[in-house]
Design a protein around this motif. Structure first.
Motif, PDB file in Angstrom:
ATOM      1  N   VAL A 166      36.306  45.619  39.445  1.00  0.00           N
ATOM      2  CA  VAL A 166      35.214  44.804  39.306  1.00  0.00           C
ATOM      3  C   VAL A 166      34.282  45.797  38.560  1.00  0.00           C
ATOM      4  CG1 VAL A 166      33.169  43.368  39.799  1.00  0.00           C
ATOM      5  CG2 VAL A 166      35.308  43.185  41.160  1.00  0.00           C
ATOM      6  N   SER A 167      33.943  45.530  37.359  1.00  0.00           N
ATOM      7  CA  SER A 167      33.323  46.696  36.471  1.00  0.00           C
ATOM      8  C   SER A 167      32.074  46.775  36.983  1.00  0.00           C
ATOM      9  CB  SER A 167      33.641  46.266  34.918  1.00  0.00           C
ATOM     10  OG  SER A 167      32.674  45.228  34.775  1.00  0.00           O
ATOM     11  N   PHE A 168      31.156  47.914  36.433  1.00  0.00           N
ATOM     12  CA  PHE A 168      29.950  47.920  36.870  1.00  0.00           C
ATOM     13  C   PHE A 168      28.893  46.923  36.232  1.00  0.00           C
ATOM     14  CE2 PHE A 168      30.976  52.660  37.288  1.00  0.00           C
ATOM     15  CZ  PHE A 168      30.394  52.684  38.666  1.00  0.00           C
ATOM     16  N   THR A 169      29.465  46.581  35.077  1.00  0.00           N
ATOM     17  CA  THR A 169      28.641  45.586  34.381  1.00  0.00           C
ATOM     18  C   THR A 169      28.653  44.244  34.854  1.00  0.00           C
ATOM     19  OG1 THR A 169      29.196  46.524  31.832  1.00  0.00           O
ATOM     20  CG2 THR A 169      28.610  44.236  32.097  1.00  0.00           C
ATOM     21  N   GLU A 170      29.965  43.798  35.360  1.00  0.00           N
ATOM     22  CA  GLU A 170      29.893  42.467  35.890  1.00  0.00           C
ATOM     23  C   GLU A 170      29.055  42.843  37.439  1.00  0.00           C
ATOM     24  OE1 GLU A 170      33.874  40.545  35.948  1.00  0.00           O
ATOM     25  OE2 GLU A 170      34.355  42.772  35.929  1.00  0.00           O
ATOM     26  N   LEU A 171      29.177  43.639  38.017  1.00  0.00           N
ATOM     27  CA  LEU A 171      28.497  44.188  39.481  1.00  0.00           C
ATOM     28  C   LEU A 171      26.905  43.924  39.097  1.00  0.00           C
ATOM     29  CD1 LEU A 171      30.563  46.666  41.166  1.00  0.00           C
ATOM     30  CD2 LEU A 171      30.344  44.257  42.014  1.00  0.00           C
ATOM     31  N   LEU A 172      26.457  44.575  38.026  1.00  0.00           N
ATOM     32  CA  LEU A 172      25.130  44.323  37.751  1.00  0.00           C
ATOM     33  C   LEU A 172      24.491  43.210  37.556  1.00  0.00           C
ATOM     34  CD1 LEU A 172      24.569  47.717  35.434  1.00  0.00           C
ATOM     35  CD2 LEU A 172      23.199  47.171  37.390  1.00  0.00           C
ATOM     36  N   LEU A 173      25.375  42.185  36.924  1.00  0.00           N
ATOM     37  CA  LEU A 173      24.763  41.042  36.207  1.00  0.00           C
ATOM     38  C   LEU A 173      24.983  40.215  37.694  1.00  0.00           C
ATOM     39  CD1 LEU A 173      27.016  40.362  33.478  1.00  0.00           C
ATOM     40  CD2 LEU A 173      24.600  40.214  33.459  1.00  0.00           C
ATOM     41  N   LEU A 174      25.908  40.282  38.614  1.00  0.00           N
ATOM     42  CA  LEU A 174      26.074  39.505  39.703  1.00  0.00           C
ATOM     43  C   LEU A 174      24.684  39.954  40.861  1.00  0.00           C
ATOM     44  CD1 LEU A 174      29.802  39.596  40.360  1.00  0.00           C
ATOM     45  CD2 LEU A 174      28.297  37.401  39.858  1.00  0.00           C
ATOM     46  N   GLY A 175      24.679  41.370  41.099  1.00  0.00           N
ATOM     47  CA  GLY A 175      23.631  42.094  41.945  1.00  0.00           C
ATOM     48  C   GLY A 175      22.203  41.759  41.453  1.00  0.00           C
ATOM     49  N   LEU A 177      29.230  42.872  47.769  1.00  0.00           N
ATOM     50  CA  LEU A 177      30.429  42.687  48.515  1.00  0.00           C
ATOM     51  C   LEU A 177      31.235  41.468  48.267  1.00  0.00           C
ATOM     52  CD1 LEU A 177      32.181  43.918  50.463  1.00  0.00           C
ATOM     53  CD2 LEU A 177      30.679  42.698  52.305  1.00  0.00           C
ATOM     54  N   ALA A 178      30.343  40.083  47.956  1.00  0.00           N
ATOM     55  CA  ALA A 178      30.739  38.773  47.670  1.00  0.00           C
ATOM     56  C   ALA A 178      31.835  38.844  46.427  1.00  0.00           C
ATOM     57  CB  ALA A 178      29.947  38.010  47.610  1.00  0.00           C
ATOM     58  N   ALA A 179      31.280  39.596  45.579  1.00  0.00           N
ATOM     59  CA  ALA A 179      31.956  39.847  43.888  1.00  0.00           C
ATOM     60  C   ALA A 179      33.188  40.379  44.427  1.00  0.00           C
ATOM     61  CB  ALA A 179      30.974  40.540  43.151  1.00  0.00           C
ATOM     62  N   LEU A 180      33.354  41.617  45.284  1.00  0.00           N
ATOM     63  CA  LEU A 180      34.681  42.570  45.347  1.00  0.00           C
ATOM     64  C   LEU A 180      35.465  41.616  46.238  1.00  0.00           C
ATOM     65  CD1 LEU A 180      32.759  45.837  46.343  1.00  0.00           C
ATOM     66  CD2 LEU A 180      34.062  45.090  44.053  1.00  0.00           C
TER      67      LEU A 180
END
Length: 231
Positions: free
Chosen positions: A173-182, A162-165
């Motif tokens: 926000v791409s799946f790749t970015e979210l995977l790296l962040l989460g 949620l912070a990333a969004l």
């Protein structure tokens, strides 16, 4: 995460696997306690709260999936499932049981330990920080999101997603970015299911306190997610 060494409960009926997992975790600073069944670990869960539970899926008696569901129904404790079943339907089943992560055997012990570290480490943000976007307020102190006057507790991964969004409202926000962040993960086959399951749980939590508020998280087919303003 607190200043003390994080405590992990490891549940597996195979002595060799118990040794591998506990050794891997201890090399990364975890304190560990080992159990051979769901029935053995449950009384200890009632007495003390670990920072992480690592569960084998194929346990005798009560399965790891069932135990995971019971744990998540009572406490916000990160759970990692470990299993010989690595196919996508099995990963989805684990995530539907509300597991925070899923490791398929065989695995590298250091990878398991590093992923375990990420599960117990809260996002490194200022304790007074509150981020606002899309009609939501993200409270880093309470590890919550505020919707109107209602507060919703988030898991570590939900908080990070949620912070990333919220950091880029209105921007996909791409799946790749979210995977790296989460999770600190690259975009591998099946890993997007972790994001989808976390988003599904987060939407359910939002709608439970403010019906319709889950619309703030919009799915962008084949790409990822973005944050929309609340209506």
């Amino acid at each position: 995460m607190t200043d003390h060494a994080p405590l992990a409960f490891v549940v597996d009926d195979e002595p060799a696997m118990l040794d591998i997992v506990t050794f891997a975790l201890e090399t990364q600073g975890f304190e560990t306690r080992s159990f051979k069944s769901a029935e053995a670990v449950w009384p200890e869960l009632l007495r003390s709260r670990p920072d992480l539970v690592v569960l084998d899926v194929m346990l005798p008696g009560v399965s790891g999936m069932t135990l995971c569901t019971r744990i998540k129904g009572r406490w916000d404790v990160p759970v990692m499932l470990v299993t010989a079943k690595g196919e996508t339907p099995d990963r989805i089943a684990g995530l539907e049981a509300r597991a925070d992560d899923y490791m398929a055997k065989p695995f590298h012990p250091r990878e398991l330990a590093l992923r375990a570290q990420r599960l117990v480490r809260r996002p490194e943000v200022a304790r007074e920080a509150v981020t606002s976007a899309g009609g939501l307020e993200l409270d880093a102190v309470g590890h919550e999101v505020v919707v109107g006057s209602e507060r919703v507790a988030l898991t570590t991964n939900e908080f990070r997603l949620l912070a990333a969004l919220m950091a880029r409202p209105g921007v996909p926000v791409s799946f790749t970015e979210l995977l790296l962040l989460g999770w600190g993960e690259s975009d591998r086959l099946g890993d997007r299911d972790m994001i989808k399951a976390a988003i599904y749980r987060m939407r359910h939590k939002l709608d439970a306190v403010a019906p319709g508020s889950s619309a703030v998280i919009e799915s962008i087919r084949g790409t990822g997610y973005l944050l929309r303003p609340l209506p």
